[in-house]
Design a protein around this motif. Structure first.
Motif, mmCIF file in Angstrom:
data_model
loop_
_atom_site.group_PDB
_atom_site.id
_atom_site.type_symbol
_atom_site.label_atom_id
_atom_site.label_comp_id
_atom_site.label_asym_id
_atom_site.label_seq_id
_atom_site.Cartn_x
_atom_site.Cartn_y
_atom_site.Cartn_z
ATOM 1 N N VAL A 19 4.699 0.877 8.219
ATOM 2 C CA VAL A 19 4.851 2.089 8.731
ATOM 3 C C VAL A 19 5.452 1.931 9.567
ATOM 4 N N LYS A 20 5.599 0.660 10.954
ATOM 5 C CA LYS A 20 6.296 0.667 11.706
ATOM 6 C C LYS A 20 8.199 0.077 11.245
ATOM 7 N N ARG A 21 8.524 -0.792 10.229
ATOM 8 C CA ARG A 21 9.032 -1.228 9.833
ATOM 9 C C ARG A 21 9.536 0.375 8.865
ATOM 10 N N VAL A 22 9.712 1.209 8.096
ATOM 11 C CA VAL A 22 9.701 2.845 7.924
ATOM 12 C C VAL A 22 10.536 3.694 8.678
ATOM 13 N N LEU A 23 9.706 3.738 9.542
ATOM 14 C CA LEU A 23 9.370 4.730 11.274
ATOM 15 C C LEU A 23 11.179 3.840 11.813
ATOM 16 N N TYR B 188 19.022 20.481 12.729
ATOM 17 C CA TYR B 188 18.572 21.141 11.360
ATOM 18 C C TYR B 188 18.676 19.436 10.600
ATOM 19 N N GLU B 189 20.241 18.851 10.529
ATOM 20 C CA GLU B 189 20.780 18.277 9.971
ATOM 21 C C GLU B 189 19.824 16.826 10.146
ATOM 22 N N ALA B 190 20.033 16.866 11.512
ATOM 23 C CA ALA B 190 19.690 15.309 12.153
ATOM 24 C C ALA B 190 17.987 15.266 11.902
ATOM 25 N N LEU B 191 17.118 16.644 12.810
ATOM 26 C CA LEU B 191 16.162 16.332 11.990
ATOM 27 C C LEU B 191 15.348 16.639 11.065
ATOM 28 N N SER B 192 16.210 16.855 9.841
ATOM 29 C CA SER B 192 16.050 16.621 8.514
ATOM 30 C C SER B 192 15.324 15.084 8.320
ATOM 31 N N GLU B 193 16.329 14.110 8.694
ATOM 32 C CA GLU B 193 15.802 12.604 8.707
ATOM 33 C C GLU B 193 14.551 12.640 8.809
ATOM 34 N N LEU B 194 13.584 13.405 9.628
ATOM 35 C CA LEU B 194 12.198 12.705 10.435
ATOM 36 C C LEU B 194 11.459 13.814 8.948
ATOM 37 N N SER B 195 11.894 14.878 7.954
ATOM 38 C CA SER B 195 11.046 15.653 8.100
ATOM 39 C C SER B 195 10.745 15.144 6.219
ATOM 40 N N ASP B 196 11.405 14.188 5.835
ATOM 41 C CA ASP B 196 11.280 13.586 4.018
ATOM 42 C C ASP B 196 10.601 12.691 4.173
ATOM 43 N N TYR B 197 9.473 12.728 3.980
ATOM 44 C CA TYR B 197 8.507 11.649 3.578
ATOM 45 C C TYR B 197 8.126 11.547 2.196
ATOM 46 N N ASN B 198 8.705 10.114 2.062
ATOM 47 C CA ASN B 198 8.615 9.634 0.060
ATOM 48 C C ASN B 198 7.805 8.181 0.645
ATOM 49 N N PRO B 199 6.858 8.959 -0.438
ATOM 50 C CA PRO B 199 5.691 7.223 -0.366
ATOM 51 C C PRO B 199 6.940 6.082 -0.731
ATOM 52 N N ARG B 200 7.407 6.463 -1.597
ATOM 53 C CA ARG B 200 7.938 5.399 -2.354
ATOM 54 C C ARG B 200 9.050 3.978 -1.310
ATOM 55 N N LYS C 54 2.902 -4.564 -4.305
ATOM 56 C CA LYS C 54 4.609 -4.059 -5.165
ATOM 57 C C LYS C 54 3.940 -3.295 -6.062
ATOM 58 N N LEU C 55 3.598 -2.237 -6.636
ATOM 59 C CA LEU C 55 3.478 -1.574 -7.461
ATOM 60 C C LEU C 55 4.082 -0.456 -7.881
ATOM 61 N N VAL C 56 3.517 -0.160 -9.517
ATOM 62 C CA VAL C 56 4.733 1.561 -10.194
ATOM 63 C C VAL C 56 3.751 2.332 -9.947
ATOM 64 N N LEU C 57 4.197 2.970 -9.350
ATOM 65 C CA LEU C 57 4.331 4.385 -9.233
ATOM 66 C C LEU C 57 4.396 5.623 -10.219
ATOM 67 N N ASP C 58 3.086 6.335 -10.500
ATOM 68 C CA ASP C 58 4.007 7.155 -11.598
ATOM 69 C C ASP C 58 4.597 8.796 -10.323
ATOM 70 N N ASP C 59 4.904 9.718 -11.533
ATOM 71 C CA ASP C 59 4.937 10.509 -10.794
ATOM 72 C C ASP C 59 4.998 11.688 -9.285
ATOM 73 N N ASP C 60 3.879 11.343 -10.146
ATOM 74 C CA ASP C 60 1.957 12.103 -9.013
ATOM 75 C C ASP C 60 2.064 11.223 -7.959
ATOM 76 N N CYS C 61 2.691 9.786 -7.565
ATOM 77 C CA CYS C 61 2.450 9.464 -7.129
ATOM 78 C C CYS C 61 0.956 8.714 -7.478
ATOM 79 N N GLY C 62 0.520 8.202 -8.140
ATOM 80 C CA GLY C 62 -0.084 8.240 -8.470
ATOM 81 C C GLY C 62 0.096 6.356 -8.673
ATOM 82 N N VAL C 63 -1.539 4.984 -9.088
ATOM 83 C CA VAL C 63 -0.684 3.756 -9.662
ATOM 84 C C VAL C 63 -1.024 4.184 -11.545
ATOM 85 N N GLU C 64 0.191 3.664 -11.868
ATOM 86 C CA GLU C 64 -0.283 3.057 -13.183
ATOM 87 C C GLU C 64 -0.272 1.862 -13.786
ATOM 88 N N GLN C 65 0.043 1.121 -13.128
ATOM 89 C CA GLN C 65 -0.304 -0.102 -13.113
ATOM 90 C C GLN C 65 -0.024 -0.898 -11.557
#
Length: 186
Positions: free
Chosen positions: A98-102, A142-154, A163-174
């Motif tokens: 979280v620290k690294r991504v933020l 608003y363009e600058a703020l969009s940088e903060l609004s895009d949460y993506n678990p990937r 290291k995990l492989v996620l399916d489209d719904d962010c569930g774990v495939e393996q």
């Protein structure tokens, strides 16, 4: 528990009982409130029954501790498994990730904010209408703020040690690889 005759009972005060049992006066009052020892009068206790009550309390606590040790281990294992599942499902992230991504997100946001004057100045230089100037500034913010609004678990997984492989719904495939302490892979 043997019943002592009234003649053989030794009555002691709260302070004396605390001294005998190696406890504080307030702890004696707590034991009395919880029914472990009982008063025979105001601040007075039958020494033999108080000591027996306290010994029984300690025995019960010790036997429950023995059982709860196994239960505690089971609970700890279950909690660890639940946390690992939450990590795999993208519901829980490691603090370092979280620290690294933020830091990355905030750095990009800062760069966008600092670029606004350089980007807008030439566009707004000849404009004289206040609404169009305000609209241009608002759009850039608003363009600058969009940088903060895009949460993506990937993004978190890209930064993660897990290291995990996620399916489209962010569930774990393996589970592909999890690095553990000591750089061992499991």
């Amino acid at each position: 528990m043997l019943a002592l005759s009234e003649a053989k009972k030794q009555i002691v005060g709260t302070s004396e009982l605390a001294l005998i049992l190696g406890l504080s006066d307030s702890r004696i009052r707590q034991l009395d409130r919880s029914g472990i020892i009982t008063k025979v009068g105001r601040g007075k206790y039958d020494l033999a029954s108080a000591v027996q009550g306290y010994c029984n309390y300690l025995k019960d606590a010790a036997s429950q501790e023995g059982l709860s040790e196994k239960d505690l281990l089971d609970r700890t294992r279950r909690k660890k498994l639940e946390l690992e599942i939450q990590i795999m499902q993208g519901e829980l992230h490691r603090a370092e990730d979280v620290k690294r991504v933020l830091n990355d997100m905030l750095g990009a946001f800062r760069a966008r904010c600092l670029a606004i004057p350089h980007k807008l100045a030439p566009q707004l230089l000849g404009k004289k209408e206040l609404p169009s100037i305000q609209e241009g500034i608002k759009k850039a913010i608003y363009e600058a703020l969009s940088e903060l609004s895009d949460y993506n678990p990937r993004v978190f997984y890209a930064q993660s040690k897990d290291k995990l492989v996620l399916d489209d719904d962010c569930g774990v495939e393996q589970k592909v690889k999890v690095k553990r302490r000591g750089n061992k892979e499991t």
